[in-house]
Design a protein around this motif. Sequence first.
Motif, PDB file in Angstrom:
ATOM      1  N   GLY A  15       0.792  -1.218   0.000  1.00 13.72           N
ATOM      2  CA  GLY A  15       0.000   0.000   0.000  1.00 13.72           C
ATOM      3  C   GLY A  15       0.830   1.277   0.000  1.00 13.72           C
ATOM      4  O   GLY A  15       0.316   2.358   0.272  1.00 13.72           O
ATOM      5  N   LEU A  16       2.113   1.165  -0.336  1.00 13.60           N
ATOM      6  CA  LEU A  16       2.987   2.337  -0.344  1.00 13.60           C
ATOM      7  C   LEU A  16       2.855   3.129  -1.632  1.00 13.60           C
ATOM      8  O   LEU A  16       3.069   4.349  -1.645  1.00 13.60           O
ATOM      9  CB  LEU A  16       4.442   1.907  -0.141  1.00 13.60           C
ATOM     10  N   ILE A  17       2.544   2.454  -2.721  1.00  7.98           N
ATOM     11  CA  ILE A  17       2.254   3.094  -3.994  1.00  7.98           C
ATOM     12  C   ILE A  17       1.034   2.400  -4.583  1.00  7.98           C
ATOM     13  O   ILE A  17       0.687   1.282  -4.186  1.00  7.98           O
ATOM     14  CB  ILE A  17       3.444   3.034  -4.978  1.00  7.98           C
ATOM     15  N   SER A  18       0.407   3.064  -5.553  1.00  3.00           N
ATOM     16  CA  SER A  18      -0.783   2.459  -6.162  1.00  3.00           C
ATOM     17  C   SER A  18      -0.541   1.983  -7.580  1.00  3.00           C
ATOM     18  O   SER A  18      -1.363   1.248  -8.139  1.00  3.00           O
ATOM     19  CB  SER A  18      -1.946   3.464  -6.152  1.00  3.00           C
ATOM     20  N   ASP A  19       0.586   2.398  -8.166  1.00  2.01           N
ATOM     21  CA  ASP A  19       0.883   2.029  -9.544  1.00  2.01           C
ATOM     22  C   ASP A  19       2.396   1.901  -9.714  1.00  2.01           C
ATOM     23  O   ASP A  19       3.164   2.594  -9.037  1.00  2.01           O
ATOM     24  CB  ASP A  19       0.328   3.087 -10.503  1.00  2.01           C
ATOM     25  N   VAL A  20       2.819   1.035 -10.627  1.00  3.38           N
ATOM     26  CA  VAL A  20       4.254   0.804 -10.834  1.00  3.38           C
ATOM     27  C   VAL A  20       4.989   2.077 -11.228  1.00  3.38           C
ATOM     28  O   VAL A  20       6.182   2.225 -10.944  1.00  3.38           O
ATOM     29  CB  VAL A  20       4.491  -0.291 -11.903  1.00  3.38           C
ATOM     30  N   SER A  21       4.295   3.015 -11.856  1.00  2.00           N
ATOM     31  CA  SER A  21       4.939   4.256 -12.297  1.00  2.00           C
ATOM     32  C   SER A  21       5.407   5.117 -11.131  1.00  2.00           C
ATOM     33  O   SER A  21       6.256   5.995 -11.301  1.00  2.00           O
ATOM     34  CB  SER A  21       3.979   5.061 -13.179  1.00  2.00           C
ATOM     35  N   GLU A  22       4.866   4.869  -9.932  1.00  2.00           N
ATOM     36  CA  GLU A  22       5.210   5.684  -8.768  1.00  2.00           C
ATOM     37  C   GLU A  22       6.495   5.222  -8.086  1.00  2.00           C
ATOM     38  O   GLU A  22       7.045   5.930  -7.239  1.00  2.00           O
ATOM     39  CB  GLU A  22       4.063   5.653  -7.753  1.00  2.00           C
ATOM     40  N   ALA A  23       6.993   4.044  -8.444  1.00  2.00           N
ATOM     41  CA  ALA A  23       8.158   3.481  -7.750  1.00  2.00           C
ATOM     42  C   ALA A  23       9.411   4.317  -7.953  1.00  2.00           C
ATOM     43  O   ALA A  23      10.250   4.436  -7.057  1.00  2.00           O
ATOM     44  CB  ALA A  23       8.406   2.053  -8.215  1.00  2.00           C
ATOM     45  N   ALA A  24       9.558   4.922  -9.132  1.00  2.00           N
ATOM     46  CA  ALA A  24      10.761   5.700  -9.432  1.00  2.00           C
ATOM     47  C   ALA A  24      10.907   6.899  -8.513  1.00  2.00           C
ATOM     48  O   ALA A  24      12.023   7.358  -8.235  1.00  2.00           O
ATOM     49  CB  ALA A  24      10.744   6.160 -10.887  1.00  2.00           C
ATOM     50  N   ALA A  25       9.796   7.410  -8.012  1.00  2.00           N
ATOM     51  CA  ALA A  25       9.827   8.570  -7.117  1.00  2.00           C
ATOM     52  C   ALA A  25       9.864   8.147  -5.650  1.00  2.00           C
ATOM     53  O   ALA A  25       9.788   8.992  -4.759  1.00  2.00           O
ATOM     54  CB  ALA A  25       8.619   9.464  -7.368  1.00  2.00           C
ATOM     55  N   ARG A  26      10.004   6.851  -5.414  1.00  2.00           N
ATOM     56  CA  ARG A  26      10.098   6.348  -4.039  1.00  2.00           C
ATOM     57  C   ARG A  26      11.190   5.287  -4.020  1.00  2.00           C
ATOM     58  O   ARG A  26      10.936   4.098  -3.832  1.00  2.00           O
ATOM     59  CB  ARG A  26       8.754   5.787  -3.576  1.00  2.00           C
ATOM     60  N   GLN A  27      12.437   5.723  -4.195  1.00  4.34           N
ATOM     61  CA  GLN A  27      13.552   4.790  -4.309  1.00  4.34           C
ATOM     62  C   GLN A  27      14.059   4.309  -2.955  1.00  4.34           C
ATOM     63  O   GLN A  27      14.589   3.204  -2.851  1.00  4.34           O
ATOM     64  CB  GLN A  27      14.697   5.471  -5.068  1.00  4.34           C
ATOM     65  N   HIS A  28      13.928   5.141  -1.933  1.00  2.35           N
ATOM     66  CA  HIS A  28      14.484   4.807  -0.620  1.00  2.35           C
ATOM     67  C   HIS A  28      13.673   3.728   0.085  1.00  2.35           C
ATOM     68  O   HIS A  28      14.224   2.927   0.844  1.00  2.35           O
ATOM     69  CB  HIS A  28      14.547   6.076   0.227  1.00  2.35           C
ATOM     70  N   THR A  29      12.366   3.728  -0.150  1.00  6.91           N
ATOM     71  CA  THR A  29      11.486   2.742   0.488  1.00  6.91           C
ATOM     72  C   THR A  29      10.510   2.206  -0.546  1.00  6.91           C
ATOM     73  O   THR A  29      10.102   2.928  -1.456  1.00  6.91           O
ATOM     74  CB  THR A  29      10.693   3.364   1.652  1.00  6.91           C
ATOM     75  N   PRO A  30      10.120   0.922  -0.390  1.00  7.21           N
ATOM     76  CA  PRO A  30      10.607  -0.057   0.586  1.00  7.21           C
ATOM     77  C   PRO A  30      11.946  -0.641   0.156  1.00  7.21           C
ATOM     78  O   PRO A  30      12.376  -0.475  -0.986  1.00  7.21           O
ATOM     79  CB  PRO A  30       9.519  -1.130   0.562  1.00  7.21           C
ATOM     80  N   LYS A  31      12.567  -1.355   1.082  1.00  7.62           N
ATOM     81  CA  LYS A  31      13.778  -2.098   0.765  1.00  7.62           C
ATOM     82  C   LYS A  31      13.396  -3.505   0.299  1.00  7.62           C
ATOM     83  O   LYS A  31      12.326  -4.016   0.645  1.00  7.62           O
ATOM     84  CB  LYS A  31      14.695  -2.204   1.991  1.00  7.62           C
ATOM     85  N   ILE A  32      14.277  -4.112  -0.464  1.00  8.68           N
ATOM     86  CA  ILE A  32      14.090  -5.496  -0.885  1.00  8.68           C
ATOM     87  C   ILE A  32      15.289  -6.294  -0.382  1.00  8.68           C
ATOM     88  O   ILE A  32      16.438  -5.855  -0.529  1.00  8.68           O
ATOM     89  CB  ILE A  32      13.930  -5.607  -2.418  1.00  8.68           C
ATOM     90  N   ALA A  33      15.029  -7.431   0.247  1.00  7.43           N
ATOM     91  CA  ALA A  33      16.102  -8.242   0.834  1.00  7.43           C
ATOM     92  C   ALA A  33      15.807  -9.715   0.619  1.00  7.43           C
ATOM     93  O   ALA A  33      14.653 -10.121   0.438  1.00  7.43           O
ATOM     94  CB  ALA A  33      16.233  -7.952   2.325  1.00  7.43           C
ATOM     95  N   PHE A  34      16.867 -10.528   0.618  1.00 10.59           N
ATOM     96  CA  PHE A  34      16.668 -11.974   0.524  1.00 10.59           C
ATOM     97  C   PHE A  34      17.431 -12.680   1.638  1.00 10.59           C
ATOM     98  O   PHE A  34      18.500 -12.228   2.062  1.00 10.59           O
ATOM     99  CB  PHE A  34      17.024 -12.530  -0.854  1.00 10.59           C
ATOM    100  N   VAL A  35      16.836 -13.758   2.141  1.00  7.50           N
ATOM    101  CA  VAL A  35      17.340 -14.451   3.327  1.00  7.50           C
ATOM    102  C   VAL A  35      17.617 -15.916   3.006  1.00  7.50           C
ATOM    103  O   VAL A  35      17.034 -16.492   2.090  1.00  7.50           O
ATOM    104  CB  VAL A  35      16.336 -14.360   4.495  1.00  7.50           C
ATOM    105  N   ALA A  36      18.526 -16.485   3.803  1.00 13.08           N
ATOM    106  CA  ALA A  36      18.881 -17.897   3.651  1.00 13.08           C
ATOM    107  C   ALA A  36      19.369 -18.419   4.997  1.00 13.08           C
ATOM    108  O   ALA A  36      19.843 -17.650   5.842  1.00 13.08           O
ATOM    109  CB  ALA A  36      19.966 -18.067   2.594  1.00 13.08           C
ATOM    110  N   PRO A  37      19.277 -19.723   5.234  1.00 11.76           N
ATOM    111  CA  PRO A  37      19.844 -20.293   6.463  1.00 11.76           C
ATOM    112  C   PRO A  37      21.330 -19.989   6.565  1.00 11.76           C
ATOM    113  O   PRO A  37      22.001 -19.700   5.565  1.00 11.76           O
ATOM    114  CB  PRO A  37      19.580 -21.789   6.315  1.00 11.76           C
ATOM    115  N   ALA A  38      21.854 -20.054   7.775  1.00 11.26           N
ATOM    116  CA  ALA A  38      23.270 -19.772   8.015  1.00 11.26           C
ATOM    117  C   ALA A  38      24.158 -20.626   7.139  1.00 11.26           C
ATOM    118  O   ALA A  38      23.948 -21.826   6.986  1.00 11.26           O
ATOM    119  CB  ALA A  38      23.595 -19.994   9.485  1.00 11.26           C
TER     120      ALA A  38
END
Length: 400
Positions: free
Chosen positions: A266-289
């Motif tokens: 719910g941070l943006i309503s359309d993909v076109s808005e992502a370019a103006a919101r680069q700082h958030t959200p973050k994207i991360a990937f996780v794995a076992p140790a």
Amino acid sequence: MIVDRIRVMAFAPQIKIPATYIRGGTSKGVFFKRDELPEVCQQPGAARDAMLLRVIGSPDPYAKQIDGMGGATSSTSKTVILDKSSEPDHDVDYLFGQVAIDKAFVDWSGNCGNLTAAVGAFAISKGIVDADRVPENGICTVRIWQVNIQKTIIAHVPMCNGEVQEIGDFELDGVTFPAAEVEIEFMDPADGEGSMFPTGNLVDDLEVPGVGTLKATMINAGIPTIFVDADAIGYRGTELQDAINGDNAALEKFETLRTHGAIAMGLISDVSEAAARQHTPKIAFVAPASSYTSSSGKNVNAEDIDLCVRALSMGKLHHAMMGTAAVAIGTAAAIPGTLVNTAAGGGERQAVRFGHPSGTLRVGAEAKLEDGDWTATKAIMSRSARVLMEGWVRIPADTF
């Protein structure tokens, strides 16, 4: 003669603005007192953004920020404005601006957890914290109001003979030299006024065009963050920067994931808005140790960590870990059922140590289930900070 061909024209002299260049955690930024800025820049708006862009050296089509204070990475293209707090029982208002490198854009949508480590020290040194709250020796507790996300942060700053102690033996992976430890408490770290899990789920099926449907944990804690499993996108969780930042196809995929996660949150309503919101959200990937060799050549052993995490900031894999993302990691790890908690081995926990490209980091977090909703009371981590330079920055008079 060559000298005869040089045109001499009248230009207004540069503007001098008091500023301090500080390392906080694994980031660096230019710090200002609000009342020392040019009057037109003391309030939000185009003039303030133009000033910060010119100070940092953006937009730069070469992506080097040679003509500014920026270091051409998301970790070093940062600005901070501090002021006496207008909030009751707080010492300092902390406003963070993430400056884009190749675009004329300052993102005010989130906090910087790493630079938070320097906020208390700067506020003490600049007289923003009342003198009767600053001990001659010991620990000064600085109550910070984080303006971007409207949250309280407590910084415990060491003092020695009436001055902030910057030098010490605390080592932080991602920072070359040791310094004094600064403990930071992020109070009620859920970002925003809604649920900490904006979709209402600990894990969602996130549909991403061109990628597929992925399991994702989307959380507002510290900073809005989208977590996916490393193996689901073809990674092990032990990658270093070069493995991803040199792969344009991978970066495009991560941005697509981030964009569709932002819509789901719910941070943006359309993909076109992502370019103006680069700082958030973050994207991360996780794995076992898993064991790996960090970017400094240091061996990280699987038995010394709970899981591996890699996160992107401003479109690139971060060289260590953003402080706010560390809060999200710690909070998600404390909640059974999230992808982060599962990668860490499951069960209840109040602290987690994770591996990142530069080494390891421990973060503590407290979360509880109330009336069917998870809430976080606080997250704690240790960072360090050091003043690198102080004086004035200069920008052309026609900047704003």
